[in-house]
Enzyme design. Sequence first.
Site, PDB file in Angstrom:
ATOM      1  N   THR A   1      41.111  40.776  43.016  1.00  0.00           N
ATOM      2  CA  THR A   1      41.468  41.791  43.636  1.00  0.00           C
ATOM      3  C   THR A   1      40.022  42.467  44.052  1.00  0.00           C
ATOM      4  O   THR A   1      38.953  41.757  44.038  1.00  0.00           O
ATOM      5  CB  THR A   1      42.457  43.082  42.871  1.00  0.00           C
TER       6      THR A   1
ATOM      7  N   LYS B   1      37.971  39.791  46.883  1.00  0.00           N
ATOM      8  CA  LYS B   1      38.779  38.922  47.654  1.00  0.00           C
ATOM      9  C   LYS B   1      38.086  37.834  48.763  1.00  0.00           C
ATOM     10  O   LYS B   1      38.286  36.685  49.253  1.00  0.00           O
ATOM     11  CB  LYS B   1      39.882  39.608  48.343  1.00  0.00           C
TER      12      LYS B   1
ATOM     13  N   ASP C   1      49.533  38.242  49.864  1.00  0.00           N
ATOM     14  CA  ASP C   1      49.584  39.745  50.279  1.00  0.00           C
ATOM     15  C   ASP C   1      50.700  39.860  51.223  1.00  0.00           C
ATOM     16  O   ASP C   1      51.509  40.806  51.411  1.00  0.00           O
ATOM     17  CB  ASP C   1      48.541  40.369  50.703  1.00  0.00           C
TER      18      ASP C   1
ATOM     19  N   GLY D   1      45.596  51.238  60.689  1.00  0.00           N
ATOM     20  CA  GLY D   1      44.513  50.569  59.894  1.00  0.00           C
ATOM     21  C   GLY D   1      43.973  49.190  60.390  1.00  0.00           C
ATOM     22  O   GLY D   1      44.919  48.434  60.749  1.00  0.00           O
TER      23      GLY D   1
ATOM     24  N   ARG E   1      37.034  47.516  65.455  1.00  0.00           N
ATOM     25  CA  ARG E   1      37.675  46.813  64.577  1.00  0.00           C
ATOM     26  C   ARG E   1      38.804  46.559  64.581  1.00  0.00           C
ATOM     27  O   ARG E   1      39.271  45.284  64.069  1.00  0.00           O
ATOM     28  CB  ARG E   1      37.553  47.773  62.982  1.00  0.00           C
TER      29      ARG E   1
ATOM     30  N   GLN F   1      54.166  40.099  45.602  1.00  0.00           N
ATOM     31  CA  GLN F   1      52.901  39.312  45.949  1.00  0.00           C
ATOM     32  C   GLN F   1      52.692  38.139  44.663  1.00  0.00           C
ATOM     33  O   GLN F   1      51.973  37.584  44.755  1.00  0.00           O
ATOM     34  CB  GLN F   1      51.737  40.003  46.631  1.00  0.00           C
TER      35      GLN F   1
END
Length: 277
Positions: free
Chosen positions: A63, A67, A103, A128, A157, A247
Amino acid sequence: MAEKKAFVTGHPIAHSRSPKIHGHWLAKYGIDGSYEAIDVRPEDFPVFLKSLGENGYRGGNVTIPHKEAAFALVERRDEAADAIGAVNTLWLEEGVLWGGNTDGLGFAGNLDEHAPGWAANGPAVVLGAGGASRAVIHALKQRGVKDIRIVNRTLARAQELADRFGAGVSAHGDGAVAELLADAGLLINTTALGMHGNEALAADPAGLPGHAIVTDIVYVPLETPLLAAARARGLKTVDGLGMLLHQAVPGFERWFGKRPEVTPELRRMIVADIEAH
């Protein structure tokens, strides 16, 4: 037969609920195994990975903040890790260190459980453009959602992700969100908005059509302001906890040889833990 060992690593890691999830399954299925949280600083992470086998580990979860480092350091990667650009699950196969990403599977599994048929509901608006949104977009594409709209404060982004995932994925600035919601059947928040101490609304679900499904990958609190507003409007909502639970399934199966089930009992246990803190 030696005990089967797995772990979750991050920095910090004390807050992780993964040991509770995997511990529950180990006990439930009567498996001689362990799953522990290990705090590893970024500078120590490469050495930690190299020594997994000699320390008796079959693999583990990765985590924040490791990652991307794990993605670069593993010897082989699965298709999902390549597409998402991050690794959250490690396993040793004949001495080779593999990295995968579950995920997206967790995200899709959560919606399958709580909103069956969700993928036919598109278009999807994704709030996001961080690592979590990459996993969500990958899952949406895998499930055949043809129109995916990424909304991010920094348009560049969002554009980067649209370029990465190609056909059917578009990038938009914050200002466009109201008109993007008008015909959307899925609204997905992947930002930190709505977490404790950050109570602003990620987007206003008032503009969504009545058949829309609203989900938030944040699970502390379980009902974020976005989900509360969507529920007040009578829309279908799905909280983020199921993504965490689902997950975890593929990793457990790899390390311990049994495909575990996400049950109401497991969910109740993790909800109780969240409420106790």
